[in-house]
Design a protein around this motif. Sequence first.
Motif, PDB file in Angstrom:
ATOM      1  N   ALA A  16      -5.615   6.095   2.969  1.00  0.00           N
ATOM      2  CA  ALA A  16      -4.242   6.047   2.455  1.00  0.00           C
ATOM      3  C   ALA A  16      -4.229   6.261   0.947  1.00  0.00           C
ATOM      4  CB  ALA A  16      -3.609   4.707   2.813  1.00  0.00           C
ATOM      5  N   LYS A  17      -5.187   5.648   0.288  1.00  0.00           N
ATOM      6  CA  LYS A  17      -5.233   5.800  -1.177  1.00  0.00           C
ATOM      7  C   LYS A  17      -5.604   7.232  -1.553  1.00  0.00           C
ATOM      8  CE  LYS A  17      -5.449   2.552  -4.191  1.00  0.00           C
ATOM      9  NZ  LYS A  17      -5.782   1.235  -4.653  1.00  0.00           N
ATOM     10  N   ILE A  18      -6.532   7.821  -0.805  1.00  0.00           N
ATOM     11  CA  ILE A  18      -6.933   9.212  -1.091  1.00  0.00           C
ATOM     12  C   ILE A  18      -5.710  10.132  -0.971  1.00  0.00           C
ATOM     13  CG2 ILE A  18      -8.266  11.173  -0.181  1.00  0.00           C
ATOM     14  CD1 ILE A  18     -10.491   9.164   0.531  1.00  0.00           C
ATOM     15  N   ASP A  19      -4.883   9.857   0.030  1.00  0.00           N
ATOM     16  CA  ASP A  19      -3.722  10.723   0.262  1.00  0.00           C
ATOM     17  C   ASP A  19      -2.711  10.702  -0.880  1.00  0.00           C
ATOM     18  OD1 ASP A  19      -4.814  11.512   2.599  1.00  0.00           O
ATOM     19  OD2 ASP A  19      -3.629  10.165   3.878  1.00  0.00           O
ATOM     20  N   THR A  20      -2.763   9.674  -1.686  1.00  0.00           N
ATOM     21  CA  THR A  20      -1.795   9.605  -2.789  1.00  0.00           C
ATOM     22  C   THR A  20      -2.254  10.415  -4.012  1.00  0.00           C
ATOM     23  OG1 THR A  20      -2.834   7.670  -3.824  1.00  0.00           O
ATOM     24  CG2 THR A  20      -1.181   7.233  -2.123  1.00  0.00           C
TER      25      THR A  20
ATOM     26  N   TYR B 280      -7.276  21.947   2.287  1.00  0.00           N
ATOM     27  CA  TYR B 280      -6.462  20.922   1.630  1.00  0.00           C
ATOM     28  C   TYR B 280      -5.917  21.376   0.280  1.00  0.00           C
ATOM     29  CZ  TYR B 280     -10.019  20.046  -1.856  1.00  0.00           C
ATOM     30  OH  TYR B 280     -10.866  20.199  -2.903  1.00  0.00           O
ATOM     31  N   ILE B 281      -6.587  22.356  -0.351  1.00  0.00           N
ATOM     32  CA  ILE B 281      -6.156  22.739  -1.704  1.00  0.00           C
ATOM     33  C   ILE B 281      -4.722  23.258  -1.708  1.00  0.00           C
ATOM     34  CG2 ILE B 281      -8.514  23.212  -2.515  1.00  0.00           C
ATOM     35  CD1 ILE B 281      -7.891  26.209  -2.268  1.00  0.00           C
TER      36      ILE B 281
ATOM     37  N   PHE C  85     -13.339  12.816  -2.878  1.00  0.00           N
ATOM     38  CA  PHE C  85     -12.793  11.742  -2.056  1.00  0.00           C
ATOM     39  C   PHE C  85     -12.293  12.269  -0.719  1.00  0.00           C
ATOM     40  CE2 PHE C  85     -12.715  10.737  -6.455  1.00  0.00           C
ATOM     41  CZ  PHE C  85     -13.183   9.439  -6.502  1.00  0.00           C
ATOM     42  N   ASN C  86     -11.514  13.338  -0.778  1.00  0.00           N
ATOM     43  CA  ASN C  86     -10.920  13.864   0.449  1.00  0.00           C
ATOM     44  C   ASN C  86     -11.975  14.398   1.414  1.00  0.00           C
ATOM     45  OD1 ASN C  86      -8.616  14.768   2.064  1.00  0.00           O
ATOM     46  ND2 ASN C  86      -9.319  16.822   1.531  1.00  0.00           N
ATOM     47  N   ASN C  87     -12.976  15.092   0.893  1.00  0.00           N
ATOM     48  CA  ASN C  87     -13.944  15.723   1.779  1.00  0.00           C
ATOM     49  C   ASN C  87     -15.119  14.834   2.137  1.00  0.00           C
ATOM     50  OD1 ASN C  87     -12.838  18.250  -0.074  1.00  0.00           O
ATOM     51  ND2 ASN C  87     -12.979  18.648   2.105  1.00  0.00           N
ATOM     52  N   VAL C  88     -15.489  13.960   1.255  1.00  0.00           N
ATOM     53  CA  VAL C  88     -16.713  13.195   1.489  1.00  0.00           C
ATOM     54  C   VAL C  88     -16.437  11.804   2.073  1.00  0.00           C
ATOM     55  CG1 VAL C  88     -18.897  12.436   0.454  1.00  0.00           C
ATOM     56  CG2 VAL C  88     -17.745  14.449  -0.443  1.00  0.00           C
TER      57      VAL C  88
ATOM     58  N   ASP D 222       1.962  11.554 -12.206  1.00  0.00           N
ATOM     59  CA  ASP D 222       1.725  10.350 -12.999  1.00  0.00           C
ATOM     60  C   ASP D 222       0.218  10.206 -13.230  1.00  0.00           C
ATOM     61  OD1 ASP D 222       1.508   7.877 -14.111  1.00  0.00           O
ATOM     62  OD2 ASP D 222       2.818   6.866 -12.658  1.00  0.00           O
ATOM     63  N   ARG D 223      -0.231  10.808 -14.296  1.00  0.00           N
ATOM     64  CA  ARG D 223      -1.674  10.883 -14.524  1.00  0.00           C
ATOM     65  C   ARG D 223      -2.290   9.492 -14.732  1.00  0.00           C
ATOM     66  NH1 ARG D 223      -3.635  15.974 -15.330  1.00  0.00           N
ATOM     67  NH2 ARG D 223      -5.340  15.357 -16.711  1.00  0.00           N
ATOM     68  N   ALA D 224      -1.550   8.586 -15.359  1.00  0.00           N
ATOM     69  CA  ALA D 224      -2.081   7.230 -15.576  1.00  0.00           C
ATOM     70  C   ALA D 224      -2.299   6.536 -14.235  1.00  0.00           C
ATOM     71  CB  ALA D 224      -1.125   6.427 -16.447  1.00  0.00           C
ATOM     72  N   ALA D 225      -1.329   6.700 -13.338  1.00  0.00           N
ATOM     73  CA  ALA D 225      -1.456   6.089 -12.008  1.00  0.00           C
ATOM     74  C   ALA D 225      -2.595   6.747 -11.233  1.00  0.00           C
ATOM     75  CB  ALA D 225      -0.141   6.235 -11.250  1.00  0.00           C
ATOM     76  N   ALA D 226      -2.733   8.052 -11.418  1.00  0.00           N
ATOM     77  CA  ALA D 226      -3.828   8.759 -10.735  1.00  0.00           C
ATOM     78  C   ALA D 226      -5.179   8.252 -11.237  1.00  0.00           C
ATOM     79  CB  ALA D 226      -3.707  10.263 -10.983  1.00  0.00           C
ATOM     80  N   GLU D 227      -5.266   8.086 -12.534  1.00  0.00           N
ATOM     81  CA  GLU D 227      -6.499   7.592 -13.150  1.00  0.00           C
ATOM     82  C   GLU D 227      -6.861   6.220 -12.560  1.00  0.00           C
ATOM     83  OE1 GLU D 227      -7.007   9.036 -16.898  1.00  0.00           O
ATOM     84  OE2 GLU D 227      -9.077   8.852 -16.248  1.00  0.00           O
ATOM     85  N   LYS D 228      -5.840   5.382 -12.431  1.00  0.00           N
ATOM     86  CA  LYS D 228      -6.050   4.035 -11.892  1.00  0.00           C
ATOM     87  C   LYS D 228      -6.516   4.112 -10.423  1.00  0.00           C
ATOM     88  CE  LYS D 228      -3.538  -0.370 -11.533  1.00  0.00           C
ATOM     89  NZ  LYS D 228      -2.954  -0.496 -10.218  1.00  0.00           N
ATOM     90  N   ALA D 229      -5.838   4.984  -9.664  1.00  0.00           N
ATOM     91  CA  ALA D 229      -6.195   5.115  -8.244  1.00  0.00           C
ATOM     92  C   ALA D 229      -7.625   5.621  -8.089  1.00  0.00           C
ATOM     93  CB  ALA D 229      -5.219   6.062  -7.553  1.00  0.00           C
TER      94      ALA D 229
END
Lengths: 278, 531
Positions: free
Chosen positions: B459-463, B138-139, B435-438, B471-478
């Motif tokens: 779906a959320k992990i995929d984003t 995935y990396i 998240f992706n692996n576990v 968008d680091r702020a959005a990533a932080e929130k997710a």
Amino acid sequence: MTAALHRLARTDRLAFAGLVILVLIMLATLLAPWIAPYPADDPRPVDALLPPGAEHWFGTDQVGRDVLTRILYGARTSLFIAVSTLALSAAVGVTLGVVAGYAGGWIRDVIMRVTDVFLAFPALLLSLALAVVLRPSVTTVIIAISATWWPWYARVTAAAATSVSARAYVDSARCLGVPAPLIVFRHVLPNALTPVLVQLSLDAGGIILTAAALSYLGLGAQEPTAEWGLMVEQGQALFTTDWWVVTFPGLAILITAFAFNTLGEGLRSILDPRRTVR
Amino acid sequence: MRLPLRTLALVSALGLAVAGCSGGEVRRPAASSAPAAPTAPFVYAFNLDVITNWDPATSSSNEIIALQNVYETLTKYNPETRKAEPRLAVSWTASPDGRGWTFKLREGAKFHTGKPVDAAAVKASIERTRKMAGYAAYIWDSVKAIQVVNPTTVRFSLSYPAPLDLIASAGYGAYVYDTTAAGRGDLKAWFAEGRDAGSGPYTVGTWEKGRETELTLKAFDDYWGGWKDPGHYRDVRFRVTPEETTAWQLLKRGEVGFMERVSPQLFAQAPADGVQTSETSSFQNLLVLFNTESTDVRVRRAVQKAIDYQGLVTAAKGSIVLGGGLVPEGLLGHVPGDPPAQDLAGAEALLREAGYGPGGRELTLRMTFAQGDSDQQLLTTLLGSALSKLNVKLEAAPLQWSAQWDQGKAKDPSKRQDIFVMYWFPDYADAYSWFNNVFRSAENVEFNLSYLKDPAVDAKIDTLPELTATDRAAAEKAYGELQATLIDERAAVAVPYVQRYRRAYLGGVQGYVDNPAYPNVVFFHDLRAGR
């Protein structure tokens, strides 16, 4: 009984000492809830690994439980395992042994060959194999050890029962038409039990050691049950730094097994004049 | 006469034990006597199986401690600067929009097969890794195309901006290897026989699974880094030593050179024993994964609450720090908040609601954890004790990793455990792998050992990767929302602690630096034997 005790104290001081130690251990076992300084399972991580001192005579373990308390409660587990295992093995072994000894013929042959099969395996190995198959617990330990111990009682009882069955009073009972089960329980069994009793006292220490070994290997008692073998297993990693966690339960196993053994040897001297060695 | 013999054996054992604890004779550590000869092998004591998978494309486990010395990546993460530094690539540039990366390769680097490490080999190995779709493939998800510009230049085009220099330094899935090593044969099967096709300083010597010395590595004479210094260790051995005290005794005697985990007691004792130590913070946390298929969510929440988080940290005496969220401090996605705390009343209420607890049905939970890990043992003891007061029996089995993992991956769900305890650390300085692996749904279980199947979570992990880059702020929130779902709502996991890496190694050894980005890895070529 009192006379036997006097005789034991006079003739075999080591055995008498064993008896005294066992009485003390049993008292400690019974009185554990009242004499133990702390609850059996009361982790206090802030007190983890305190060395022996005024508050904790035997120190504390990795999670701050009092080692002396755990040893007192551990005695309950160990003696419970020993008594249950002896009762189960003796019940199976003596029943089969007395039937084999009294009935003779093919019945004896079949029962004795089955015991031979069990005796062909090293006892600890067979116990280990059974304990691996079953889920680890105190019950598993009792079942696993009993499965390897009963053949000894079957053999000892069969030998004694064969001898007793040939006695004149048993023949008389048969001639009078007394039913076989009654002859077995009234005449044969009571007179064939002495060597079994000696064997039971000799085996108790061995059972405690085997149970400790199984728990040490993770196949017996599980946390938070206090059990000496389990305590040794969990403390062994601390042996070079916090010796008390492993040493005191190790000593408890040693002293108890030693006491049972010396008592058993003493009883054999008194009750079994032939000093049969199996 | 079984009993007297046993008693005698016990007396002897105890006698030896007492001799040991009262200061009986102990051989002095090698460090304080003669320095280790440079030609002597360096021995790494590891408490679990070393190799679970030889294929550099799909490797995902303990073997990192060996493979990072056998294979190399384009870059290597430097924990001091928190940046990637040269390894097989000597320099790199990124386009202003972050979607184009060009790496200049080191000249003269060779694979152990004799072939040169060139741009075509880089492209082939990364493409094979992606095609094999193993754990860490995935990396490279952001990579759209790989172009060979010339033998020493390779260019990556990305579909969205991503820190490819960091990605290329990953501990798993970023190895460059000779994809032609097996000729026309099956490369996967070729690797499975214990062969390697790397370019690192060491190549595989011997591999005997199940043996105490499971693996040996030997120097690769044509290594680009050279072997000029006579202090280099040319031979390396991995010795499987489940018991920590045994490993410590071996270390003191100079029979092993390195222990990757040391209990607080031994760590404190090290200076007196002439043993060197190292302590660093890490991104490695303990995951207590609950089987979401076999257990009621209320039971899972109850177990979360039964964990004595603070007690665990106290009893571990400095070897761990309090956990909580899935993402450790220092990584994007870490959620600062109230530290987790034991709540036995809350646990009891939840169990009662589920029909268990004091006065209710007795519940048995089967847990597996790593054999020889003293911190996990502490967790087991404390948790078992807390649960027993709630009429829950914890059957905790310490296992070797292969046995534990195999049970976790069992096709038959009835053979799986209720609670799986394991460590997790990121593949590179990024939280996505937790998240992706576990927790991503998986038909074939690999590390999704909570067996969670939740399309909304997926779906959320995929984003996450694209959000992290754009968008680091959005990533932080997710990341925060996902952790709330996984820990609080679904109760699929508890995170009792984050490890501090405490290592012990021979007194005379020089050059050891712990790099938390490559957990438990010793870069043996950097070491020098004491003089």
